[in-house]
Design an enzyme around this catalytic site. Structure first.
Site, mmCIF file in Angstrom:
data_model
loop_
_atom_site.group_PDB
_atom_site.id
_atom_site.type_symbol
_atom_site.label_atom_id
_atom_site.label_comp_id
_atom_site.label_asym_id
_atom_site.label_seq_id
_atom_site.Cartn_x
_atom_site.Cartn_y
_atom_site.Cartn_z
ATOM 1 N N THR A 119 0.823 -1.206 0.000
ATOM 2 C CA THR A 119 0.000 0.000 0.000
ATOM 3 C C THR A 119 0.858 1.258 0.000
ATOM 4 O O THR A 119 1.986 1.248 0.527
ATOM 5 C CB THR A 119 -0.898 0.013 1.255
ATOM 6 O OG1 THR A 119 -1.505 1.306 1.388
ATOM 7 C CG2 THR A 119 -0.098 -0.244 2.528
ATOM 8 N N TYR A 143 -1.755 -0.026 10.262
ATOM 9 C CA TYR A 143 -2.047 -0.661 8.971
ATOM 10 C C TYR A 143 -0.822 -0.596 8.060
ATOM 11 O O TYR A 143 -0.345 -1.618 7.547
ATOM 12 C CB TYR A 143 -3.244 0.036 8.310
ATOM 13 C CG TYR A 143 -3.419 -0.330 6.855
ATOM 14 C CD1 TYR A 143 -3.797 -1.612 6.479
ATOM 15 C CD2 TYR A 143 -3.190 0.612 5.848
ATOM 16 C CE1 TYR A 143 -3.930 -1.945 5.133
ATOM 17 C CE2 TYR A 143 -3.323 0.288 4.513
ATOM 18 C CZ TYR A 143 -3.695 -0.998 4.159
ATOM 19 O OH TYR A 143 -3.812 -1.323 2.837
HETATM 20 N N1 UFG Z 1 -12.964 11.553 1.783
HETATM 21 C C1 UFG Z 1 -13.929 12.508 2.018
HETATM 22 N N2 UFG Z 1 -15.180 12.072 2.352
HETATM 23 C C2 UFG Z 1 -15.515 10.747 2.441
HETATM 24 C C3 UFG Z 1 -14.508 9.785 2.186
HETATM 25 C C4 UFG Z 1 -13.239 10.229 1.860
HETATM 26 O O1 UFG Z 1 -13.681 13.698 1.942
HETATM 27 O O2 UFG Z 1 -16.675 10.421 2.759
HETATM 28 C C5 UFG Z 1 -11.618 12.000 1.410
HETATM 29 C C6 UFG Z 1 -10.555 11.543 2.389
HETATM 30 O O3 UFG Z 1 -10.472 12.427 3.450
HETATM 31 C C7 UFG Z 1 -9.329 11.514 1.488
HETATM 32 C C8 UFG Z 1 -9.879 11.133 0.122
HETATM 33 O O4 UFG Z 1 -11.279 11.402 0.173
HETATM 34 O O5 UFG Z 1 -8.791 12.789 1.406
HETATM 35 C C9 UFG Z 1 -9.689 9.666 -0.206
HETATM 36 O O6 UFG Z 1 -10.147 8.899 0.891
HETATM 37 P P1 UFG Z 1 -10.410 7.336 0.812
HETATM 38 O O7 UFG Z 1 -10.969 6.926 2.127
HETATM 39 O O8 UFG Z 1 -11.183 7.026 -0.399
HETATM 40 O O9 UFG Z 1 -8.961 6.710 0.592
HETATM 41 P P2 UFG Z 1 -7.615 6.954 1.435
HETATM 42 O O10 UFG Z 1 -6.758 7.852 0.605
HETATM 43 O O11 UFG Z 1 -7.857 7.354 2.820
HETATM 44 O O12 UFG Z 1 -7.063 5.455 1.538
HETATM 45 C C10 UFG Z 1 -6.281 4.854 0.580
HETATM 46 C C11 UFG Z 1 -6.433 3.342 0.703
HETATM 47 C C12 UFG Z 1 -5.865 2.867 2.005
HETATM 48 C C13 UFG Z 1 -4.441 3.352 2.142
HETATM 49 C C14 UFG Z 1 -4.373 4.840 1.986
HETATM 50 C C15 UFG Z 1 -2.960 5.328 2.013
HETATM 51 O O13 UFG Z 1 -7.791 3.000 0.614
HETATM 52 O O14 UFG Z 1 -5.875 1.459 2.022
HETATM 53 O O15 UFG Z 1 -4.940 5.224 0.746
HETATM 54 O O16 UFG Z 1 -2.903 6.556 2.675
HETATM 55 F F1 UFG Z 1 -3.955 3.047 3.363
#
Ligand code: UFG
Length: 330
Positions: A119, A143
């Site tokens: 990841t 994680y």
């Molecule tokens: N976000 C929102 N509203 C929501 C959901 C997400 O604004 O309802 C934002 C988050 O704050 C973030 C972006 O959208 O800025 C992307 O969020 P996600 O939850 O879709 O994905 P992440 O970037 O948090 O997570 C991904 C992978 C993880 C990994 C991570 C690495 O899904 O497995 O990247 O930082 F760990």
């Protein structure tokens, strides 16, 4: 039997797409999945399937022999950052220890090659964008650490036992199979695109934008969204590379360009043709401002040419799947 590939977590989101890609390319995938978050229905009935723990050497070693496995793709694992902070030992068990036992089974059975679902979380909050594979590793949650430990075990196993391994560092995996044969099914809907589509489909009243004061052009976080079918194709190429004798390394899996949360939500509105109810909320703890891959190795060395590097296409495929999943997987 010489092209049999064991896919752990093959009934999960990414694993099920890898199984589809392997079959398309003439490989013979064999799945082991404990069905803790995966679904049996995501795997074709023709694919050999074992329900069980891929960290159970007594289960895995005979399976590797029986099926004539030549390579393992290890996708099984836990994936929720927030959960890993609340219960880190669950992650060191489910990700790190399970991987240790699976690697041990592979070494004992002289499996020559291993692909690992890693990841972008291994980088933590990188100082520079885009992120190179050489960018310092500094995971900021259990994680990411549980995944990095597996990468380290693979490096050591590579040196000590000659097991050749690719650690595939996924950026933001999104979308679904273009023919809607597979997609995300876990009940917990946290990823941005899926959440936005579930708002559109009426499951949630509004989409919360987590943080609008980041040091980015529009104040919201930037991510590198990669279509899951392109990611699956990268795994098939990774397997070919390893089977041809390729050396161990870590590989960034992204497109190399990012979109802000607001840009993603505008694209969702364009695809659905409807305004999306949304509200600005405080930052979500632990979110880096920007994560964008430099993924040249995949393109140059493996000849990977993405087919779905287009945000509206990613969203349209995810939407088709979500509509089907609401009907079939509730
Ligand atoms: N976000 C929102 N509203 C929501 C959901 C997400 O604004 O309802 C934002 C988050 O704050 C973030 C972006 O959208 O800025 C992307 O969020 P996600 O939850 O879709 O994905 P992440 O970037 O948090 O997570 C991904 C992978 C993880 C990994 C991570 C690495 O899904 O497995 O990247 O930082 F760990």
């Amino acid at each position: 039997m010489s092209s049999s590939i064991l896919v752990t977590g093959g009934a999960g989101y990414i694993g099920s797409h890898i199984v589809l890609a392997l079959r398309r390319e003439g490989f013979w995938p064999v799945v082991v999945d404990d069905l803790s978050s995966g679904r049996r229905e995501l795997v074709s009935a023709e694919v050999p399937f074992t329900e069980g723990d891929c960290g159970d050497e007594a289960l895995i070693r005979p399976l590797l022999r029986r099926e004539g496995i030549v390579s393992v793709i290890h996708c099984a694992g836990r994936i929720r950052v927030d959960e890993s902070v609340r219960d880190p030992l669950l992650y060191y068990q489910g990700n790190t220890l399970v991987s240790r036992n699976l690697i041990a089974a592979c070494v004992a059975e002289k499996i020559p090659s291993f692909l690992f679902s890693s990841t972008a979380a291994v980088y933590g909050n990188p100082a520079e964008i885009p992120i190179l594979e050489e960018t310092p590793l500094n995971p900021v949650n259990p994680y990411g650490r549980s995944k990095l430990m597996t990468e380290m075990m693979l490096q050591d196993a590579s040196m000590a036992y000659g097991l050749r391994a690719l650690s595939m560092r996924y950026f933001n995996v999104a979308g679904a199979d273009p023919d809607a044969r597979a997609g995300q099914v876990i009940p917990f809907v946290s990823h941005l695109i899926r959440r936005a589509l579930r708002v559109y489909l009426g499951e949630f009243p509004q989409l919360e934008i987590f943080g609008t004061d980041y040091p980015t052009p529009d104040g919201t976080c930037i991510r590198d969204y990669i279509h899951v079918s392109d990611l699956a194709d990268a795994h098939v190429r990774g397997i070919r590379y390893l089977l041809a004798g390729g050396a161990s390394r870590a590989v960034n899996c992204g497109y190399g360009h990012g979109f802000s949360v607001r840009e993603v939500l505008r694209a969702v509105e364009a695809v659905t043709g409807q305004p999306l109810p949304m509200v600005e909320s405080p930052r979500r703890e632990g979110d880096p401002a920007a994560l964008v891959a430099q993924a040249d190795w995949l393109r140059k060395e493996l000849g990977w040419t993405p087919k779905f590097d287009d945000l509206p296409t990613i969203i349209a495929h995810a939407l088709a799947w979500e509509k089907k999943a609401l009907h079939d997987f509730q």
